[in-house]
Every structure is written in C-alpha cells, then in structure tokens.
Scaffold this motif. Structure first.
Motif, mmCIF file in Angstrom:
data_model
loop_
_atom_site.group_PDB
_atom_site.id
_atom_site.type_symbol
_atom_site.label_atom_id
_atom_site.label_comp_id
_atom_site.label_asym_id
_atom_site.label_seq_id
_atom_site.Cartn_x
_atom_site.Cartn_y
_atom_site.Cartn_z
ATOM 1 N N VAL A 35 1.087 -1.133 -0.202
ATOM 2 C CA VAL A 35 -0.215 -0.314 0.083
ATOM 3 C C VAL A 35 0.786 1.234 -0.038
ATOM 4 N N ILE B 222 -4.570 7.539 0.577
ATOM 5 C CA ILE B 222 -6.512 6.922 0.991
ATOM 6 C C ILE B 222 -7.249 7.038 1.579
ATOM 7 N N TYR C 55 -11.051 1.671 0.899
ATOM 8 C CA TYR C 55 -10.432 0.639 -0.347
ATOM 9 C C TYR C 55 -11.205 -0.685 0.093
ATOM 10 N N SER D 233 -8.431 1.973 5.863
ATOM 11 C CA SER D 233 -8.241 3.041 4.827
ATOM 12 C C SER D 233 -8.895 4.629 5.137
ATOM 13 N N TRP E 69 -5.255 -6.445 -3.116
ATOM 14 C CA TRP E 69 -3.959 -5.539 -2.935
ATOM 15 C C TRP E 69 -3.270 -5.671 -4.541
ATOM 16 N N ILE F 125 -8.315 2.594 -7.140
ATOM 17 C CA ILE F 125 -8.107 2.534 -5.881
ATOM 18 C C ILE F 125 -8.818 2.602 -4.876
ATOM 19 N N THR F 126 -9.578 4.126 -5.143
ATOM 20 C CA THR F 126 -9.596 4.880 -3.431
ATOM 21 C C THR F 126 -10.737 5.349 -3.718
#
Lengths: 760, 760
Positions: free
Chosen positions: B323, B441, B444, B514, B600, B610-611
């Motif tokens: 990450v 981020i 997630y 996250s 992941w 991705i976020t």
C-alpha cells in the motif's frame, strides 16, 4: 389451502431451552458494577395524613447512598387516563392503603437498606378508612380523594334498546346477585426494577418486567420529566404478566430516582408479600342482574348493575368496568340491555388490569344466570347458548363488525368431546358438567401505538435479523415472530435473530395489551418479511433470468419453482444488493381499521369498529364434588378456542392449558383475604393457586375460523377461553350438586355449608 | 457556500463528558455474573517444536474451570489474506516467537489463573532461530514456515516507465540506505477480550477493542466454525487502535473457547508486557534507494528496495509493503519507478498494521532523500517538492484519478506560517527547520464491506435514533455521525441517539480502516438523513399546504422558509406517518466507485480507481538540538491537512495534535529494543512515548479543498499529515546540525556520536 413450512407447525419455542437451562436473563439476573439495592418503606395505615417524615438517621447509616420521599419527586401524579391521574410517585400528603409507598432507600446491600427503613420516622394522623365499596359510595362516607365525591372513581352507563320493552317481552325473568373475589396475578417473577442513570450523558437505562417497553418509557418520561430520548427500556426475560405488568410502578420511579440521586445503578426487588399487597390486584365485583328471555329461550332483556371495589387509586379502572361490555355484545345477541357500572374508591390496595380485565367477573354472573334461565325454560345450557350467540358477519350495537366467528364450532365441539348434553341431563353421583363461552377483542385504540412496525436486515451470510417492538411475557410471542419471518424467507428459525422490546432498537408496537400481538404485531412482521422477500426475489430474477412469480425462497437460497437446481444463495443476493447500492431492508407496518377513535367506552353511542377482530372460546368442565367436605376436583376440561389459525399449535395449547388453570384457581380456591385493609394471606401457602395435583385432564380444541385480516387468518389465542372456563366450572358444580353458589371462589366451606343447610 | 448549523462547527464530542467522568464503559468495565478470568501461557522460545503439553495439574487446581491447548481448537489457521493463513488459534506443532500463545486457562480469579499457568508443563525442542531479516531470506537460513522457502512472507514488484531510461535522464543520482525501528501502538487501553457463550441458544457474545465489529465477527465465525448469526460483537468504548485493533486476536479465540468450554463468561486482559510483545508491532524496514533528478529538480527516477522484518506470521504484511506505493504515486510525479519489497519471516514478534501502515517508513527515506537531492541541486526543500507534487485532476499510473488535491496549499501554508524558507537558509545556532508532505487514500476495496449503510428512526416525540456500523476508536467518529444527522434533520445533537458498532444492530460498514469513515460512512449517514428529511418534508407539505422545496426542518419542527410561524412539530409528522400506514425510516448507503476489484497491489498493472479519493498533508518542524548531549527538542510544528471540509474543526485539530505527537515519538524516541527475539523494554519507562513536557507548540492548519464526492466535501483528517510530520522532524534535525541520521529513531546517542566523529 396453502401448504406452510414453518407456520401452523408444532415448534418448540426459541426461548424454552434457555429458560429450562437457566441462561435466560430476567431482570433480577442482571448485575451492574457498583449496583445498589433499593427498598421501599410502606404505609402501615389504610388512610392517614402524613405529618412529617424524618429520614436523617437513615441517611447517616453507613452504606446508605440515597433516601427519597415524595418531596424528592417532580410532584407529578400518574395514571393511565390523563384526566384521572390521582397517584403520586411516592405518597406526599396522604396515604390511602396499607402498603402504599412512602420513602425509598438505596444502600450497598439489602440488609443495610432494610435497616435504613427501620431508622425512618414517619408521623401519621390516622383518618377514618372505608373498605366496603357499597359503604364508600354512600353519602357521608370518608372521602378518599378530593376530586371524587362519594368516592366514585368511574361510572359507566351503556344502554341499547329499551329495558322496559324488554321486561314486557320476557316470559321468564331472572333476578340474581353475584359477588367475585379479589385476586393476585401471582406471576412467578416478583416485581423487580433495575435503573442505571449516567450523569454524564443524562441518560437513564431501565430493565423490568412489562407488557410494552414503550408504555414504560413514555410514562417515566412524563412523570420524571426526562425527555423520551434520554430514557431507554431494555429487554429482559419476563416471568408472567397477566395484565399485572401494564402500568409504570412505584418501583420503577424509586429505582430511577435513587439511581439519579446516587449516580449508581439501583435494583429494587419486591418480596412476594409486596407483590400481593402493593402491585395491582383484580377488582372484586358486586353484581345485580335481571335477565329475561322468551319461552323459546331467546334473550330479550339484560339489566346489570355492577359495583367494583377499585381500591385506593384509579389505575386502569375505567377499562376494567367498561371493556367487559364489549365482550357481552360480541358474544350474545340481547335486544334490550342496560349496563351500569360504578367503580368505587376504597382504602383497599389498588385494583387494576388482570387477564380478562373484568370479563371473568361479568361472565361468572352471565353464564351462571343463563344456566338458571335455561333450567326454568327446560332448555339445556348448550341449546340456550346456541340460540343467542352472535353470528359471523353480524354488526354489533357499538358499530363493530364480527368479521370471523367460530363460536358455534367452539360450543358444539367442546360439548361433543365432553359428551356434555348426555352427562348434563344424567349427572352421575357427585359428578357434573358445565359449559361456558365468551368472546375477546383483538386490539384496541392505543393512539400512537395502535399499529405495529417491523424491520428485517441481513448479515453477510444472508441470515436475517428481525426487529420488532413485541414483548413476550411468556406467551411465545417472540417465537411466533421468528416463525413468520422463517415462513416468508424460507429460512430455518435458527437463521433468524430477533431484536425485540427495546425502546431504542425496536420500532413502535402496541405491546402485549388488548390481545393485539398476534393480530397486529405478527401482521407487521409478516409484512416486513414479504417486503424483504420481494426484494430478494427481484434480485434473484435478474440473476436466474426468470420471472419473479416463478421464484421461491428456501434453504437460504432463491430458486426457480420446480427446479431447485437453478438457485442462488440469499448471501449472494444480499451482496448483489450492496453492489447495486441498495441494501436489502424489509419494512412492514400493520394498523387495524378502527372507527372507534375515543379512549374508552363510556356510554352506548355507536363508535364504529372498536377492535381489529374478535376471537371466541367455549369450555366444558367435568367436576366431582365430595359432599362431606365440599372439596371440588375438576376432572376434565374440554377447552375450545377459535384462534383463527394456530401459528404454533403447541404454543396455542400452552395458552389453553394456562387459561384453564387460571380459571380453575379463580373458580374454586383463589382469593385475597383482607381485614381492615390488610392482606392476610400474602403468600403461596395461604393463597392457593392450582398445583400439579389439581391439574385436570385438559383437552385443547383448536378451532381455526380464519380471519380475513389476521396473519394467515390468525387471531388471539385462549383469552376468550380463559373466561369461558370459569363459569363452566361453576356450572359443573351446580350440575353435580344441585347447588348454585353465587360468590367466587366456590370453596369447600361454601359448598359444605349449603349442603348442610339443604339437608336440614 | 451553504450556511451550516451543525457541521463545520466546533462542537465538544458526544463521548467526551462520559469519558472525562468515567462512566464510559470500556470492555474491562463490563462485569458479567459468574464471569471467569482467563490467562495465556506463552512461549519462552523464539523457535521450537512442541513435544508435549501436560495440563492435568492445572486442571486439578481448585477454581480452575477450563484449560485449552491448540488441540482444543478447530485446528484452523487464520490470517487476513485467505491464501496466506499461517497462524493457529493456539500454537499446535511449533512456536515461532517469544510470547506466542500456547495454553489458555480460565479460573474464578486472576490469581488462580496465574497459578494454573505455572502448573502447566510444556516440553519444547528448541530450533535454530533467525532474527535478522537479511539473514532470514538467505539460502540455508532456518525455515520458519514449511510453505515459505527462504522465509519470504510476501514479495511485491511494481514498475512504471523504465528505470534504465530514468538513469540516463538523471543529472543527479542519489544512492542511500535507511533503516526504521520496531514500534508499538501503545494504545492506553491494553488489549482485553470478554466472551459470553450461552449453551442454550449456542450464541456467543463478545466485547473487545476493535476497528470493526464485523471484521471480528466474520473472523471468529470462520475460525471457530460458528455460524455468523450465532456470534454477536457488541459495542464498548475503545481506548485507541492506530491500526493495532485490525485483526482477530488470540485473546478473542481464547476467551471464546474458554467460555464455550466452561459455560461461563470469560474475560482476558493483557498486561502491558503482553501488549508490547504479543499484539502486533510496526514493521521495521531496511531501505535502499536510488533517486534521480534533472538539473531543474524534476524527478526522473526512483528505484527502491525494501526488506521488512515481518516477524513470525503473515498478519497484514501484504498491505504493509504494498500500500505505501499508492501514497508514493499520489504525492510525487515520478516517470520511471521500480518499487520492490520483500517481507521476511523471522522469529521476532508479529508485525502488522500501524497508523500509516508502511508509509512512514517509506517517507522517512523519500523525504530525507529529497532534501539531500535538493541540496545537491541547490534548490530548497519547498521548491523541489512543489516542482514534483501531483496535481488535482491528474490520473495516476495505477489508473486512479486525483479528484481533489490541496497538497500545494498544505505545503505553502505550512512553509509560510513556519517561515520555513528563510529559517532553512539561515538556521540559527542549534536550531533548524524541516519540511515533509504526503497523501493518503480514503477507502479501499473491502469486498462486502466496501460501502456503508445507515438508518434513522424516530420516537413518539420526534427525536431520532441513528443506526450506523461505524466504530469510534477515539477519533470522534460517533460525534461526526450525530452532527451530520443533526444538520440534515435540523435537530440538536441532544435529540439524536446513536446505535453503532454492534453486529446485530448496526448495518454493515467498512469499519475504521483505510481512512474510510469520513468519506464512506459519513456519506451513508448523510444519505439516510436526507432520506428521512425528504419523507418529513413531504408529510409537512400536505399539512402546511406548501411546496416541499419551500419547507425547512428546524427545532424539531418543519416550517415554511422565512415564516417559522407556519410550522408543524416533527412529532406530529411522525404520528401522521403512522396513521397513513407508512412509518418514517430513513435509509442511506454509500459506496465509492472503485475500478480496483482485486485484493491488493502486487504489481504495476493499471487497476483503475483504487480509492474513493485522496487527502493530503504537509508539515514544517522547528527543532533545537543540544550538541553536547544530542538531545532534540521539537519546538514548533506547523501541521497542514487537506481534509476537504472540517465537519468538526475541533475534532480535526485533535487528530492533527495526535498525529504530530505520534510522529514526534517515532522520530526521536520510540523503539522496541529486542535481543534474541525478546522484547527488552516492554513498559512505558523504557519505551519512551512523548509526555506532556515533550509537546511542542502545535499550529494546526486546516486546508479545505472540498472533494466532489465527500460529505460536504470532507475527507480523511490528519493521517496524511501523520506521515509528513516524521520526515519534517528528521529534516529539521539535519538542518540544525548538518548531520543526516538515516536510521530511526534519531536518538541523542546517534546524534552525539555523529557530532563527536565529525568534530574529530
């Protein structure tokens, strides 16, 4: 007829195992850190003025954390009926019965709390008491409440037709006098209230036995002057209610106020003695009636005068003396009727709601009289009843419609199975049979809480969580709700968790009052289940590319009817719903169509539909009477209940068993003995409820006359029967002995005395 | 800009008073009747085979109610990543670190439980351990897990552009080596787990600190082989998480299994020593990097090799080393990049998630190197950062879009307020300044739990009850949710009750992972509030005979804009809704649009969004260094966070303060000292977290670059900053001393030693 998988089946209740194994948490099983024990100092006088209360020595006692008197309360009066609120949270100016709450104490342990009570000095100026309701309503009787001249607590007059006309039309007229006894609910769980107040959030959490957490919450909010949002009533297991958990209790006020004062949780548990004397009791009635009929047995007249001893305060008295009329008009067709009832204040303990709520008292008189009248007309008890009972579809005087009625079936089947007619005509030595019947409302106008709401959500595995406001006092309500959700969602009851009876978590519900849980609350749960089911089927139809009407739910999956192989797990549908941005939540609501908007029946005016529907019951009792001792043994009970549809026959039978025994005790042994306002038999040795050896052979008869609006056609189960059984036993005793005892309970002493007199 | 009544305001948190007054209930404040105390016997060896466990004597000890070993567990392995589950609930075949759980005991009290542990005989066959990750991944190192040759736990390789091309294009290339320390989260609440299993209903209730009750529930269901519907995680107050409450814990398993075996509630509370050695720790990293830039400071190359010491098990290791790359690409534009990371198994305690989750380690290296590179290029640290930072609207290599970006503002404002550039060029004696920045981020892919749901119902008084799955570890999440509902419903926060973090009661939520709570969960609460608001306004428009758009909510009423006199209480609208047969229930859901469906990041392939969005932070630190002792005093912190919109500025500032101190400890004092796998400083005397006297002047700077999708434009607050502050302090020390320390923490010893060497 649809074939059901879960409803209509004999299923062990979801709470039975935890109750059998002792893991069910009743209020008294809940212990909170730093919890204090509360005790209440009660009035030793039936009627007295409070001159002074000295609590200093108690406050100084080591271990005592809080002491409160009426002066520490907001000074509000409380009561079910807004316009008749007459009771302080703790007595302020006067005490009006022996056992009234005067001072409350919270200490580290019960011993210290008890010791503290002894250190409190209360100065009283005794006042002239009155215990006999007939005396109480006479001119010049001691006045118990300033607002109530002649100690009249409530008065009801309902007239339909013309009683003078009825007198003329009657070929036979019966004039009789009846009396009923003062009773205790005898819940096996003594009253206990636990309060936990958090000074930081100013929130009050409470646990106690009740019939609706919302009623407790609202009542406590009004009287303690705390916003509704700051009071939370949480669920605990409840050891019986029988109407006796309807109201907010002084124990609730005291626990709450003591917790607020001490900043610690406080638990108050009543002793059995307190439960007998200082929780509500059943109204004893004095009844004079005139009943008239034509030669053929058609009822032409009923003139009835009731004086009920209400005790020291109002409580639910207005319901107790008015609602029975509703069961009268929904059982028998009587063209000319005059129903007059007075509830008198006396210096006896407070009388309130109890299973049947006045109807047993009324029906003891009605059903006994019907038998006597039948005899004079040379009809048998079954005939005269069948001739006069209300029929399905009939519109009643109040304006209510009888949408479904299995009363005739109840009477005929209980009579046949009990071989009533032959046995009644030829009573064998010392044995006799009797019959009785009754009806019962299903739901009543409760304002905000007339309807019920339910919700269903799902977890990641597709298992369901059902939210309902229903309270289960032991009837099996919780199981019923889960069964219905199981039926509609095609899931095992194991896969459904229930959240109920918590004011914060549960949606509004009428509570376990007026026999509304099956008819109203279960309907809401069914609606919520169908709502969720619809969403799941829509989702499945996209995946399975099938028409929604071809899709069924079962085994935690949705599948195409006939081809279970073409299936998708509910778990996947739930996930799909999340991905589509609309999680599955089932919501449902049910509220009966009531024309009746007023609070209670005061007079005979047509009010429109007063209840969701009516249920019915009939009972045949067979007894044996020992002519020497007068001891009555109830041998058999044939107990028929029209519950519309038995969602769980095992639970309905359980309710029937309970109702039979409830009547058995009322008929032959139960009575609170009073002397000068003092309860003399406040224990289970001297107050005799039926024990295992008294239990007769009970033959439950379930009549399923489906109601058009009930869930699967279901209605209330066994309360109608729980009235019918009482006069059936009384009538059986008369049939066995030729003696008619007109006061309850029909004890060996009364019977033996009558026989002695008769034989001389 | 809309004018808000509740959001954007400085409001004391709803939980602060109860926490200050001590009435908040942490897990350890919960006591259940018949509760037992559990203790765990741990491995004294870093690496050994278990030959035999003899628990007989312990079981015979009076007061001991249950003893369990790995053989009493279902034998499952657990772990976040399904394909990499490597840890048993209790050690079965081997132990792999000092402190690993081997046997668990439940007894009437803690003393007896401890005594029982001493009576348990475990035979071990010690095995060759390995503690150095560089050694561990060499050929022939002792093998810790059969499934992991060369003790490689996870390996990540991400490549974008062409590093050879990058080498050619670079005018300056920096080659550096960095090392970071092993850390503990140091939550003030030691880990405690309470389990209550009911043998009758076969249901398990549990309380413990966590970041999501649903994660605990699912993990326990999988490993204990209990249906999800039979496990309920209930809310308790939580004394800090910082990533350290992410996973299910052996304490949870042991408490649950001991409760199931004994049939009584079991509480296990870790000692501080156990919290240090046997809960997760922060990964120490060994970093080698090559960073290249053109003359003008434009970054052209980043080649980075990471070896992380993962300790004995997998835990969240795959996230920890992958990450951080996401924060790299969302902060700086680097055309040619090669990111390679290996996580090694060693016989050290288990390393898992901790606030920042790998990004601090990475940014210590990146930000230190940037400063060094800037110096070589004769640029100042602010210039080189401004030249290379990501811009709003930019599409990143992973495929993510940066929808809102206040990074430039964060850098410029913290630099200006800290007078960074002038102070940096002319450091006064012993004093220096440093700068750093980072991104974060917001949410997630969490599969089932990527989105959040919320519901709102109302009581008879029109007060609201809000249901959310959000967990509050101390950030103020609960207050934020209530504030938002207040804003939309025009009610005081006093009039809203919150039900949260209970698997049975709460709708699904991602949990406090996250950095998704504000962006995702608060959006769901806002949606639910708007839904309820719409229903109320529709009802009001009928009564007030006005157009819905002209109606507003306020003071528990709905009124016509401009004429508050034309109003109707919400209470009446709620009642009206009941009467209309459709009770008011607000429902809302929010799920960010993610292209990224995989679990992941393993490689450089484009994955799409991705976020939900990115937040940003920058920090300037001013320090003073004692050249004799090497003692560093952080004097000032200028901490800028782009949180989109501050729903409660007071809470955001609280988060900023916390993040500054978190970095302060990591930068100069915090480090777990190990020897042969043994933690040597498992207490707050030897492990030095910042104390009051260490706290600098903190100047919080809130940058509100509203996000198009955030609730009111809001995003995560202070985690981005919580990374930036660490290198800012390191850079300030370098600026003050001219010394660049490349291993954390930057202790007085290291500084003094360098100065000594330099001066000779």
């Amino acid at each position: 007829m649809v074939d059901h998988q879960w409803v209509g089946k004999r299923i062990p209740r979801i709470d039975s195992l935890s109750k059998a194994m002792g893991s069910a948490k009743y209020t008294n099983d809940i212990f909170l850190p730093h919890m204090l024990h509360g005790k209440i100092l009660r009035s030793p006088y039936p009627h007295a003025r409070i001159l002074n209360i000295d609590k200093k020595r108690a406050e100084r006692l080591k271990g005592v954390k809080a002491v409160i008197t009426g002066r520490d309360t907001p000074g509000e009066r409380y009561g079910i009926l807004t316009e008749k609120r007459d009771q302080y949270l703790l007595a302020i100016d006067k005490v009006r019965y022996i056992g009234e709450e005067v001072v409350a104490v919270a200490a580290l342990d019960e011993e210290t709390a008890s010791e503290a009570l002894e250190l409190i000095k209360v100065e009283y100026e005794p006042l002239q008491p009155v215990f006999d309701p007939m005396e109480a309503i006479k001119e010049g009787a001691p006045r118990i409440h300033d607002h109530a001249p002649n100690n009249v607590s409530v008065q009801v007059l309902i007239e339909h037709g013309d009683v003078l006309k009825g007198l003329k039309e009657s070929d036979r007229i019966l004039r009789e006098h009846f009396e009923t006894a003062t009773l205790s609910h005898c819940q096996l769980e003594p009253y206990v209230s636990l309060a936990s107040y958090d000074p930081a959030s100013e929130r009050l959490m409470m646990w106690m036995p009740h019939q609706s957490p919302f009623v407790k919450q609202k009542g406590l909010s009004n009287t303690l002057k705390i916003p509704l949002s700051k009071i939370r009533i949480l669920r605990s297991s409840i050891g019986g209610a029988f109407g006796g958990r309807s109201e907010i209790s002084p124990a609730d006020f005291c626990a709450a106020l003591l917790s607020m004062k001490s900043g610690r949780p406080v638990k108050i548990e009543y002793l059995r003695e307190e439960t007998f004397s200082s929780t509500r009791q059943k109204h004893p009635w004095i009844i004079d009636l005139e009943m008239g009929a034509r030669k053929d047995g058609t009822l032409s007249l009923l003139k009835i005068n009731i004086v009920a001893d209400g005790g020291a305060y109002q409580s639910t008295g207005h319901i107790a003396i008015s609602v029975p009329y509703a069961m009268l008009e929904s059982t028998y067709r009587i063209p000319n009727i005059r129903y007059e009832a007075i509830r008198a204040y006396t210096n006896n303990p407070i009388r309130g709601a109890m299973k049947g709520h006045g109807v047993q008292q009324l029906y003891f008189a009605i059903e006994s009289s019907l038998d006597m009248l039948a005899e004079e007309l040379d009809l048998d008890p079954l005939e005269i009843r069948l001739k006069n009972i209300v029929q399905e579809g009939e519109k009643l005087r109040s304006g209510s419609r009888v949408k479904s009625c299995g009363l005739r079936d109840c009477l005929i089947q209980s009579a046949e199975e009990g071989r009533f007619q032959s046995k009644w005509r030829h009573p064998s030595k010392n044995r006799g049979v009797g019959i009785g019947c009754c009806s019962m409302i299903n739901g009543y106008n409760m304002g905000f809480r007339t309807g019920s709401t339910a919700y269903i959500k799902f977890n990641e595995e597709g298992e369901a969580i059902l939210f309902t406001g229903t309270t289960d006092n032991g009837q099996g309500n919780e199981s019923m709700m889960v069964q219905i959700a199981s039926e509609e969602l095609g899931m095992s009851i194991e896969d459904i968790n229930l959240i109920s009876a918590d004011t914060e978590l549960s949606p509004l519900d009428p509570g376990s009052y007026s026999m509304s849980t099956t008819f109203i609350s279960a309907n809401a749960v069914k609606a919520a289940s169908l709502d969720a089911k619809g969403r799941l089927i829509d989702l499945a139809s996209e995946v399975l590319e099938a028409n929604p009407i071809d899709i069924e739910l079962g085994n935690k999956s949705a599948f195409i009817k006939g081809t279970p192989s073409k299936a998708i797990p509910i778990k996947d549908l739930i996930k799909r719903a999340y991905e589509k941005g609309k999680p599955v939540l089932g919501g449902g609501y049910f509220r009966p169509e009531l024309g009746f908007k007023g609070g209670w029946i005061k007079n005979g005016k047509e009010r429109g539909q007063i209840t969701g529907t009516y249920s019915f019951g009939a009972a045949v009792a067979e007894v044996e009477v020992d002519r020497e001792t007068g001891i009555v043994k109830v041998l058999k009970a044939f107990a028929a209940q029209d519950c519309g549809f038995a969602i769980n026959p095992m639970a309905v039978e359980g309710q029937i068993d309970g109702s039979v025994l409830f009547c058995l005790g009322q008929a032959i042994s139960e009575e609170i003995v009073m002397n000068g306002g003092q309860v003399l038999n406040a224990n289970f040795l001297d107050y005799k409820i039926p024990v295992a050896s008294d239990i007769p052979e009970i033959n439950p008869i379930i009549i399923e006359r489906r109601d058009p609006d009930g869930p699967y056609g279901a209605k209330e189960a066994a309360e109608a029967l729980g009235i019918a059984m009482l006069p059936a036993i009384a009538n059986a005793i008369a049939n066995a002995t030729g003696i008619r005892i007109k006061s309850l309970p029909i004890t060996p002493e009364k019977i033996a005395e009558f026989i002695r007199v008769k034989n001389n």
